[in-house]
Design a protein around this motif. Structure first.
Motif, short mmCIF file in Angstrom:
data_model
loop_
_atom_site.label_atom_id
_atom_site.label_comp_id
_atom_site.label_asym_id
_atom_site.label_seq_id
_atom_site.Cartn_x
_atom_site.Cartn_y
_atom_site.Cartn_z
N VAL A 63 0.80 -1.26 0.05
CA VAL A 63 -0.05 0.01 -0.09
C VAL A 63 0.75 1.26 0.09
O VAL A 63 0.27 2.38 -0.14
CB VAL A 63 -0.86 0.08 1.13
CG1 VAL A 63 -1.74 -1.42 1.23
CG2 VAL A 63 -0.45 0.29 2.41
N ARG A 64 2.24 1.16 0.22
CA ARG A 64 2.88 2.31 0.26
C ARG A 64 2.75 3.09 -1.01
O ARG A 64 2.87 2.68 -2.29
CB ARG A 64 4.37 2.00 0.42
CG ARG A 64 5.39 3.15 0.77
CD ARG A 64 6.78 2.70 1.17
NE ARG A 64 6.64 1.80 2.21
CZ ARG A 64 7.09 0.46 2.35
NH1 ARG A 64 7.23 -0.13 1.15
NH2 ARG A 64 7.14 -0.20 3.34
N GLY A 65 2.72 4.36 -0.97
CA GLY A 65 2.47 5.47 -1.98
C GLY A 65 1.03 5.54 -2.47
O GLY A 65 0.60 6.41 -3.09
N ARG A 66 0.24 4.56 -1.87
CA ARG A 66 -1.19 4.79 -2.36
C ARG A 66 -2.12 5.20 -0.94
O ARG A 66 -3.03 5.60 -0.96
CB ARG A 66 -1.75 3.52 -2.72
CG ARG A 66 -1.03 3.19 -4.03
CD ARG A 66 -1.75 2.11 -4.83
NE ARG A 66 -1.78 0.44 -4.06
CZ ARG A 66 -2.90 -0.05 -3.39
NH1 ARG A 66 -4.13 0.71 -3.83
NH2 ARG A 66 -2.76 -1.07 -2.89
N PHE A 67 -1.73 4.52 0.17
CA PHE A 67 -2.33 4.69 1.39
C PHE A 67 -1.62 5.97 2.34
O PHE A 67 -0.50 5.74 2.29
CB PHE A 67 -2.51 3.49 2.11
CG PHE A 67 -3.72 2.42 1.34
CD1 PHE A 67 -4.01 2.77 0.30
CD2 PHE A 67 -4.00 1.39 2.29
CE1 PHE A 67 -4.76 1.72 -0.29
CE2 PHE A 67 -4.79 0.50 1.56
CZ PHE A 67 -5.34 0.82 0.30
N THR A 68 -2.43 6.42 3.07
CA THR A 68 -1.94 7.47 4.14
C THR A 68 -2.47 7.42 5.27
O THR A 68 -4.03 7.62 5.33
CB THR A 68 -1.71 9.04 3.39
OG1 THR A 68 -1.30 9.08 2.30
CG2 THR A 68 -1.30 9.83 4.57
N ALA A 69 -1.95 7.08 6.29
CA ALA A 69 -2.52 7.32 7.61
C ALA A 69 -2.16 8.57 8.43
O ALA A 69 -1.30 9.36 8.23
CB ALA A 69 -1.73 6.25 8.65
N SER A 70 -3.19 9.08 9.25
CA SER A 70 -3.07 10.06 9.93
C SER A 70 -3.83 10.13 11.36
O SER A 70 -4.81 9.13 11.46
CB SER A 70 -3.60 11.41 9.10
OG SER A 70 -5.07 11.31 8.73
N LYS A 71 -3.59 11.18 12.18
CA LYS A 71 -4.45 11.21 13.33
C LYS A 71 -4.95 12.34 13.70
O LYS A 71 -4.23 13.57 13.46
CB LYS A 71 -3.46 10.71 14.53
CG LYS A 71 -3.43 9.40 14.58
CD LYS A 71 -2.74 8.75 15.84
CE LYS A 71 -3.73 9.04 17.17
NZ LYS A 71 -3.05 8.79 18.45
#
Length: 122
Positions: A63-71
């Protein structure tokens, strides 16, 4: 710590979707939160993890480059922005919380949400 994941659904390949994970309870004990997924007949797979403050994140190779985690620490919610979705992203997505360190192994995570289903059609 209680976790509730939501935001899953049916989406066409190439489109985007955002998952949310709301944390409640003794959240002060949480050092990192993560996303995992499990497709039918497959083992649980690491997707992403992010530190308590949101400054550091790691991603699985798929998923690297397509998914982004945030808080958002104001409302104790973690997000997973998924873009350019592929049929192979179809799975139940789980959020989890760790009281230890940032890591990619499910065994590091003490608390788990109920999962939300993401289905990507071709």
């Amino acid at each position: 710590v209680q976790l509730q994941a939501f935001g899953g659904g049916l989406v066409q390949a190439g489109n985007s979707l955002r998952l949310s994970c709301a944390a409640s309870g003794s959240t002060s004990s949480v050092s990192a939160m993560g996303w995992f997924r499990q497709a039918p007949g497959k083992e649980r797979e690491f997707v992403a993890t992010i530190t308590r403050g949101g400054s550091t994140a790691r991603y699985g190779d798929a998923v690297r480059g397509r998914f982004t985690a945030s808080k958002n620490n104001l409302n104790n919610t973690m997000y997973l922005q998924m873009t350019n979705l592929k049929p192979e992203d179809t799975a139940v997505y789980y959020c989890a919380a760790s009281t230890r360190v940032l890591g990619t192994l499910p065994s590091l995570y003490k608390f788990w949400g109920q999962g939300t289903l993401v289905t990507v059609s071709s």
